[in-house]
Design a protein around this motif. Structure first.
Motif, PDB file in Angstrom:
ATOM      1  N   ILE A   1     -13.891   2.164  -6.675  1.00  0.00           N
ATOM      2  CA  ILE A   1     -14.642   1.555  -5.525  1.00  0.00           C
ATOM      3  C   ILE A   1     -15.992   2.176  -5.074  1.00  0.00           C
ATOM      4  O   ILE A   1     -17.217   1.663  -4.834  1.00  0.00           O
ATOM      5  CB  ILE A   1     -13.508   1.439  -4.309  1.00  0.00           C
ATOM      6  CG1 ILE A   1     -12.346   0.609  -4.495  1.00  0.00           C
ATOM      7  CG2 ILE A   1     -14.447   0.974  -2.852  1.00  0.00           C
ATOM      8  CD1 ILE A   1     -11.393   0.481  -3.506  1.00  0.00           C
TER       9      ILE A   1
ATOM     10  N   GLU B   1      -5.385  -7.416  -2.813  1.00  0.00           N
ATOM     11  CA  GLU B   1      -5.686  -7.914  -1.622  1.00  0.00           C
ATOM     12  C   GLU B   1      -6.636  -8.843  -1.322  1.00  0.00           C
ATOM     13  O   GLU B   1      -7.070  -9.085  -0.417  1.00  0.00           O
ATOM     14  CB  GLU B   1      -6.026  -6.378  -0.898  1.00  0.00           C
ATOM     15  CG  GLU B   1      -4.769  -5.588  -0.946  1.00  0.00           C
ATOM     16  CD  GLU B   1      -5.300  -4.130  -0.248  1.00  0.00           C
ATOM     17  OE1 GLU B   1      -4.034  -3.285   0.063  1.00  0.00           O
ATOM     18  OE2 GLU B   1      -6.275  -4.017   0.061  1.00  0.00           O
ATOM     19  N   LEU B   2      -7.514  -9.307  -2.473  1.00  0.00           N
ATOM     20  CA  LEU B   2      -8.271 -10.233  -2.480  1.00  0.00           C
ATOM     21  C   LEU B   2      -7.714 -11.349  -2.641  1.00  0.00           C
ATOM     22  O   LEU B   2      -6.946 -11.690  -3.845  1.00  0.00           O
ATOM     23  CB  LEU B   2      -9.443 -10.165  -3.261  1.00  0.00           C
ATOM     24  CG  LEU B   2     -10.674 -11.126  -3.409  1.00  0.00           C
ATOM     25  CD1 LEU B   2     -11.493 -11.049  -2.177  1.00  0.00           C
ATOM     26  CD2 LEU B   2     -11.480 -10.735  -4.623  1.00  0.00           C
TER      27      LEU B   2
ATOM     28  N   LEU C   1     -10.872  -2.851  -0.717  1.00  0.00           N
ATOM     29  CA  LEU C   1      -9.577  -3.194  -0.870  1.00  0.00           C
ATOM     30  C   LEU C   1      -9.035  -2.742  -2.122  1.00  0.00           C
ATOM     31  O   LEU C   1      -9.790  -2.150  -3.062  1.00  0.00           O
ATOM     32  CB  LEU C   1      -9.753  -4.757  -1.219  1.00  0.00           C
ATOM     33  CG  LEU C   1     -10.193  -5.697   0.028  1.00  0.00           C
ATOM     34  CD1 LEU C   1     -10.192  -7.299  -0.607  1.00  0.00           C
ATOM     35  CD2 LEU C   1      -9.306  -5.663   1.270  1.00  0.00           C
ATOM     36  N   HIS C   2      -7.712  -2.535  -2.087  1.00  0.00           N
ATOM     37  CA  HIS C   2      -6.673  -2.235  -3.366  1.00  0.00           C
ATOM     38  C   HIS C   2      -6.854  -3.687  -4.030  1.00  0.00           C
ATOM     39  O   HIS C   2      -6.886  -4.606  -3.476  1.00  0.00           O
ATOM     40  CB  HIS C   2      -5.510  -1.823  -3.057  1.00  0.00           C
ATOM     41  CG  HIS C   2      -5.657  -0.386  -2.280  1.00  0.00           C
ATOM     42  ND1 HIS C   2      -6.304   0.867  -2.907  1.00  0.00           N
ATOM     43  CD2 HIS C   2      -5.138  -0.055  -0.934  1.00  0.00           C
ATOM     44  CE1 HIS C   2      -6.022   1.755  -2.220  1.00  0.00           C
ATOM     45  NE2 HIS C   2      -5.447   1.503  -0.958  1.00  0.00           N
ATOM     46  N   GLU C   3      -6.088  -3.369  -5.393  1.00  0.00           N
ATOM     47  CA  GLU C   3      -6.006  -4.679  -6.250  1.00  0.00           C
ATOM     48  C   GLU C   3      -4.865  -5.431  -5.455  1.00  0.00           C
ATOM     49  O   GLU C   3      -3.989  -4.737  -4.832  1.00  0.00           O
ATOM     50  CB  GLU C   3      -5.597  -3.905  -7.422  1.00  0.00           C
ATOM     51  CG  GLU C   3      -5.508  -5.294  -8.527  1.00  0.00           C
ATOM     52  CD  GLU C   3      -6.767  -5.796  -8.786  1.00  0.00           C
ATOM     53  OE1 GLU C   3      -6.912  -7.042  -9.197  1.00  0.00           O
ATOM     54  OE2 GLU C   3      -7.879  -5.153  -8.832  1.00  0.00           O
TER      55      GLU C   3
ATOM     56  N   ARG D   1     -10.717 -14.767  -0.498  1.00  0.00           N
ATOM     57  CA  ARG D   1     -11.824 -14.976  -1.782  1.00  0.00           C
ATOM     58  C   ARG D   1     -12.705 -16.474  -1.575  1.00  0.00           C
ATOM     59  O   ARG D   1     -13.925 -16.292  -2.020  1.00  0.00           O
ATOM     60  CB  ARG D   1     -11.121 -15.002  -3.080  1.00  0.00           C
ATOM     61  CG  ARG D   1     -10.459 -16.199  -3.486  1.00  0.00           C
ATOM     62  CD  ARG D   1      -9.826 -16.318  -5.063  1.00  0.00           C
ATOM     63  NE  ARG D   1      -8.806 -15.379  -4.837  1.00  0.00           N
ATOM     64  CZ  ARG D   1      -8.513 -14.180  -5.626  1.00  0.00           C
ATOM     65  NH1 ARG D   1      -9.713 -13.577  -6.251  1.00  0.00           N
ATOM     66  NH2 ARG D   1      -7.360 -13.544  -5.619  1.00  0.00           N
TER      67      ARG D   1
ATOM     68  N   ARG E   1       0.775  -1.247  -0.050  1.00  0.00           N
ATOM     69  CA  ARG E   1       0.019   0.210  -0.097  1.00  0.00           C
ATOM     70  C   ARG E   1       0.837   1.208  -0.132  1.00  0.00           C
ATOM     71  O   ARG E   1       0.524   2.367  -0.500  1.00  0.00           O
ATOM     72  CB  ARG E   1      -0.856  -0.039   1.088  1.00  0.00           C
ATOM     73  CG  ARG E   1      -2.099  -1.106   1.062  1.00  0.00           C
ATOM     74  CD  ARG E   1      -3.245  -0.699   2.314  1.00  0.00           C
ATOM     75  NE  ARG E   1      -4.337  -1.547   1.947  1.00  0.00           N
ATOM     76  CZ  ARG E   1      -5.348  -1.682   2.671  1.00  0.00           C
ATOM     77  NH1 ARG E   1      -5.552  -0.530   3.859  1.00  0.00           N
ATOM     78  NH2 ARG E   1      -6.427  -2.427   2.366  1.00  0.00           N
TER      79      ARG E   1
ATOM     80  N   THR F   1     -12.855  -4.102  -4.843  1.00  0.00           N
ATOM     81  CA  THR F   1     -11.783  -3.714  -5.451  1.00  0.00           C
ATOM     82  C   THR F   1     -11.782  -2.475  -6.732  1.00  0.00           C
ATOM     83  O   THR F   1     -12.924  -2.406  -7.006  1.00  0.00           O
ATOM     84  CB  THR F   1     -10.930  -4.739  -5.965  1.00  0.00           C
ATOM     85  OG1 THR F   1     -11.289  -5.263  -7.079  1.00  0.00           O
ATOM     86  CG2 THR F   1     -10.669  -5.904  -4.648  1.00  0.00           C
TER      87      THR F   1
ATOM     88  N   PRO G   1      -8.339   2.316   1.298  1.00  0.00           N
ATOM     89  CA  PRO G   1      -9.358   2.683   0.185  1.00  0.00           C
ATOM     90  C   PRO G   1     -10.071   3.853   0.779  1.00  0.00           C
ATOM     91  O   PRO G   1     -10.647   3.718   1.822  1.00  0.00           O
ATOM     92  CB  PRO G   1     -10.024   1.605  -0.368  1.00  0.00           C
ATOM     93  CG  PRO G   1      -9.111   0.497  -0.012  1.00  0.00           C
ATOM     94  CD  PRO G   1      -8.567   0.794   1.294  1.00  0.00           C
TER      95      PRO G   1
ATOM     96  N   ALA H   1     -16.548  -8.207  -1.369  1.00  0.00           N
ATOM     97  CA  ALA H   1     -15.072  -7.332  -1.414  1.00  0.00           C
ATOM     98  C   ALA H   1     -15.262  -6.500  -2.606  1.00  0.00           C
ATOM     99  O   ALA H   1     -15.837  -6.854  -3.627  1.00  0.00           O
ATOM    100  CB  ALA H   1     -13.903  -8.105  -1.289  1.00  0.00           C
TER     101      ALA H   1
ATOM    102  N   ASN I   1      -8.445   4.366  -7.418  1.00  0.00           N
ATOM    103  CA  ASN I   1      -8.964   3.356  -6.671  1.00  0.00           C
ATOM    104  C   ASN I   1     -10.143   3.695  -6.121  1.00  0.00           C
ATOM    105  O   ASN I   1     -11.254   3.085  -5.937  1.00  0.00           O
ATOM    106  CB  ASN I   1      -7.910   2.606  -5.734  1.00  0.00           C
ATOM    107  CG  ASN I   1      -6.947   2.033  -6.441  1.00  0.00           C
ATOM    108  OD1 ASN I   1      -6.934   1.842  -7.729  1.00  0.00           O
ATOM    109  ND2 ASN I   1      -5.904   1.460  -5.384  1.00  0.00           N
TER     110      ASN I   1
END
Length: 189
Positions: A29, A162-163, A158-160, A128, A14, A181, A55, A179, A25
């Protein structure tokens, strides 16, 4: 990977995000969340006021409020549980514990989250497969999520990247239903 090392990895990732990436982001989102019927119909939303490289929720909270939704934000108690108070515009926040902005409205109590029609929570990562979220380690949101009814949508932002498939879980960890993203919504559990 254990929680401590995974937290370090995610916080480091991050920290490498540029201000432009963080803004993009946040916009993606926010638009994805506001597009969901269950978000549009929620009269009372429990959310959080983002800090640092989380986020960004400032625009989301403001958009929900301007739409006529009542938005509750957390107030961190001395025991690290979360009390709740209503956001009534950007001028109604004041620094709380650790400097995090909190509403100055009357505290509604730890059980106020039970009345929310939508709950939006922070996370460093979400698994996930199970929907288990990884937070900062204080347990505040796991306690809060334990009070939310099973049919209330719970969403982690979440940011990309993070899933993930490798989020460690303990018995006290509470899963989320969705979630979001920057690339979209993922239904979990």
């Amino acid at each position: 990977m254990d929680k401590l090392n995974l937290r370090r990895e995610l916080i480091s990732a991050r920290a490498s995000l540029t201000p432009e990436q963080l803004r993009s982001n946040a916009t993606n989102i926010r638009e994805t969340l506001l597009d969901q019927p269950w978000a549009q119909m929620a009269g009372l939303v429990a959310c959080y006021w983002s800090i640092g490289t989380e986020p960004d929720t400032h625009g989301l909270v403001f958009a929900l409020w301007k739409h006529g939704t009542t938005v509750m934000l957390p107030v961190l108690r001395e025991d690290n549980d979360l009390d709740w108070a209503v956001y009534d515009g950007p001028d109604t926040l004041a620094p709380g514990r650790f400097g995090v902005p909190e509403p100055v409205d009357t505290r509604r109590g730890i059980d106020a989250i039970r009345t929310a029609a939508l709950v939006i929570v922070p996370a460093l990562a979400v698994d996930r497969l199970s929907g288990v979220r990884l937070g900062r380690g204080g347990g505040s949101y796991d306690r809060a999520l334990s009070r939310v009814g099973p049919n209330v949508p719970t969403v982690a932002l979440l940011h990309e990247g993070e899933l993930r498939d490798d989020v460690p879980a303990e018995p006290h960890d509470r899963p989320v239903h969705f979630a979001i993203t920057p690339v979209g919504l993922t239904s979990l559990k």
